[in-house]
Enzyme design. Structure first.
Site, PDB file in Angstrom:
ATOM      1  N   SER A 135     -22.616  -1.420  59.065  1.00 18.24           N
ATOM      2  CA  SER A 135     -22.847  -0.050  58.629  1.00 18.24           C
ATOM      3  C   SER A 135     -24.106  -0.071  57.764  1.00 18.24           C
ATOM      4  CB  SER A 135     -21.632   0.410  57.824  1.00 18.24           C
ATOM      5  OG  SER A 135     -21.867   1.663  57.260  1.00 18.24           O
ATOM      6  N   LYS A 161     -24.053   0.873  63.093  1.00 21.67           N
ATOM      7  CA  LYS A 161     -23.682   2.226  62.664  1.00 21.67           C
ATOM      8  C   LYS A 161     -24.656   2.623  61.575  1.00 21.67           C
ATOM      9  CE  LYS A 161     -19.995   3.534  59.529  1.00 21.67           C
ATOM     10  NZ  LYS A 161     -18.523   3.526  59.368  1.00 21.67           N
ATOM     11  N   LYS A 163     -25.673   5.654  58.656  1.00 15.09           N
ATOM     12  CA  LYS A 163     -25.233   6.836  57.926  1.00 15.09           C
ATOM     13  C   LYS A 163     -26.254   7.942  58.169  1.00 15.09           C
ATOM     14  CE  LYS A 163     -21.698   4.899  55.692  1.00 15.09           C
ATOM     15  NZ  LYS A 163     -20.311   5.387  55.787  1.00 15.09           N
ATOM     16  N   ASP A 188     -22.458   7.901  61.266  1.00 15.15           N
ATOM     17  CA  ASP A 188     -21.366   8.304  60.363  1.00 15.15           C
ATOM     18  C   ASP A 188     -21.919   9.312  59.362  1.00 15.15           C
ATOM     19  OD1 ASP A 188     -19.151   8.546  58.751  1.00 15.15           O
ATOM     20  OD2 ASP A 188     -19.172   6.475  58.011  1.00 15.15           O
ATOM     21  N   GLU A 213     -19.030   9.748  63.684  1.00 17.99           N
ATOM     22  CA  GLU A 213     -17.900   9.560  62.777  1.00 17.99           C
ATOM     23  C   GLU A 213     -17.876  10.642  61.701  1.00 17.99           C
ATOM     24  OE1 GLU A 213     -17.805   5.616  61.129  1.00 17.99           O
ATOM     25  OE2 GLU A 213     -16.163   6.089  59.767  1.00 17.99           O
ATOM     26  N   ASP A 238     -12.383   9.466  60.192  1.00 17.53           N
ATOM     27  CA  ASP A 238     -12.177   8.485  59.116  1.00 17.53           C
ATOM     28  C   ASP A 238     -11.468   9.218  57.973  1.00 17.53           C
ATOM     29  OD1 ASP A 238     -12.502   6.891  56.848  1.00 17.53           O
ATOM     30  OD2 ASP A 238     -14.600   6.432  57.161  1.00 17.53           O
ATOM     31  N   LYS A 262      -8.531   2.489  58.096  1.00 19.42           N
ATOM     32  CA  LYS A 262      -8.769   1.735  56.865  1.00 19.42           C
ATOM     33  C   LYS A 262      -7.413   1.600  56.192  1.00 19.42           C
ATOM     34  CE  LYS A 262     -13.502   3.300  56.119  1.00 19.42           C
ATOM     35  NZ  LYS A 262     -14.341   4.325  55.468  1.00 19.42           N
ATOM     36  N   GLY A 290     -14.861  -0.200  56.786  1.00 19.68           N
ATOM     37  CA  GLY A 290     -15.062  -0.998  55.581  1.00 19.68           C
ATOM     38  C   GLY A 290     -15.277  -0.111  54.376  1.00 19.68           C
TER      39      GLY A 290
HETATM   40 MG    MG Z   1     -16.778   6.427  57.662  1.00 22.12          MG
END
Ligand code: MG
Length: 368
Positions: A135, A161, A163, A188, A213, A238, A262, A290
């Site tokens: 990420s 991934k 952000k 995400d 996400e 998520d 998670k 994570g």
């Molecule tokens: Mg997330």
């Protein structure tokens, strides 16, 4: 089984580099570690709550309070058959899943150690290694972002991934697709968009992203149902999924096509497993997210990721991506193929480094 005593420690750890999401920037973490002596065996858990309530309502401060005032008192002196029973014993406490998970997971570790089996096996895991993705936080420039992706792919990671936040998403994805056309790529948003922004998300279609996400509100299942109808790209939830019931609603209503599990967000291994099973029966893949964990939390994520329906690479990475020195021995490492070997020793399979943990501890309390 019976828990004899619980020790809470708050450690302070500085990240190797600041991590930027759509709504927070982290440079340092305050992490609560839970050591639970159960029938003479110490099990370890880690609380994933952040310093501030910008991912979920919980913080490391509220988790400490809940553990001391409610979670531990509810288990004190209780006899139970297995760690799998803890989730139902804690059910009267509404919410505070990260606080519950920290102690619950410690008891799973203790039970696996007592039985001399790896935690992965006790949970019902079937994998000897897990697939690892990374990420990448929001960067100041596209060049910086592309350089970060290049570095992670060279290290072997299987999927990238990034952000995103409104206005930054299209240039980022375009740039990465030009340079890395064949890479497994996903984004995400950490709830940075509103339904009115749907056009911004629609323009990401055609870049064959694995998933988007958590684009919308952290507790807004309804809008995700509406958005998923408009997008070909799978939505992955998520923040929205804190309970088995919410997972069931998301699946049945079509709010997503993938769930990021998670353990901390849903209240521990038992709840994570129930959501895993629910998704598996519905034909929906899951992966393990994570929370910038230190080694104990990282080890629990590895064990959880061995369950059969964790078919997509997760966010569980090498210790050295986040920490100069991790609190476990050995550190978590990733192979050049982007995989992590699941430890075969009892429990979480990594030893807490007590000397280092002591050095990092800023608060400690023994609960009996
Ligand atoms: Mg997330």
């Amino acid at each position: 089984m019976r828990i004899e005593e619980v020790t809470l420690r708050e450690i302070r750890m500085k990240l190797i580099a600041p991590f930027q999401t759509s709504n927070e920037r982290m440079e340092e973490r305050h992490i609560i570690l839970v050591e639970a002596k159960t029938d003479g065996v110490a099990g370890w858990g880690e609380c994933v709550a952040g310093d501030a309530p910008f991912y979920s309502p919980e913080t490391s401060g509220t988790a400490w309070l809940m553990l001391r005032e409610f979670v531990w008192p509810m288990l004190r002196g209780k006899e139970f058959a297995a760690a799998a029973d803890i989730a139902d014993l804690l059910d009267p406490i509404r919410g505070h899943n990260m606080a519950k998970a920290a102690l619950e997971s410690a008891i799973w570790d203790a039970e696996a150690k007592q039985k001399g089996v790896p935690l992965a096996k006790l949970l019902g895991g079937t994998r000897e290694e897990i697939s690892s993705g990374v990420s990448i936080g929001i960067k100041d420039s596209l060049d910086e972002l592309a350089a970060a992706v290049r570095r992670e792919l060279a290290a072997g990671y299987q999927r990238i991934k990034i952000k995103i936040k409104p206005g930054k998403e299209l240039p980022q994805v375009k740039r990465l697709r030009e340079e890395f056309p064949g890479t497994k790529l996903m984004v995400d948003a950490n709830s940075a968009y509103r339904m009115e922004d749907w056009r911004l998300l629609k323009q990401l279609e055609g870049f064959y992203l694995m998933m988007i996400e958590q684009p919308l509100g952290w507790d807004d299942l309804f809008s995700h149902v509406e958005l998923q109808k408009m997008l070909e790209t799978p939505i992955c939830l998520d923040e929205c999924i804190h309970t088995e019931e919410q997972a069931r609603a998301a699946i049945t209503l079509g709010a997503c096509k993938i769930i990021n599990i998670k353990m901390g967000r849903v209240g521990g291994h038992t709840m994570a497993r129930r959501i895993h099973d629910l998704c598996q029966n519905a034909g929906m893949p899951v992966w393990c997210g994570g929370m910038l964990e230190a080694g104990i939390g990282r080890a629990h994520n590895i064990a959880l990721s061995t369950l059969p329906n964790f078919t997509l690479p997760g966010d569980v990475t090498a210790s050295k991506r986040y920490w100069h020195e991790d609190i476990i021995e050995p550190e978590v490492t990733v192979s050049s193929q982007g995989t992590i070997r699941v430890p075969t020793g009892p429990g979480i399979g990594f030893e807490p480094r007590l000397d280092l943990i002591d050095k990092l501890t800023v608060r400690k309390e023994r609960l009996v």
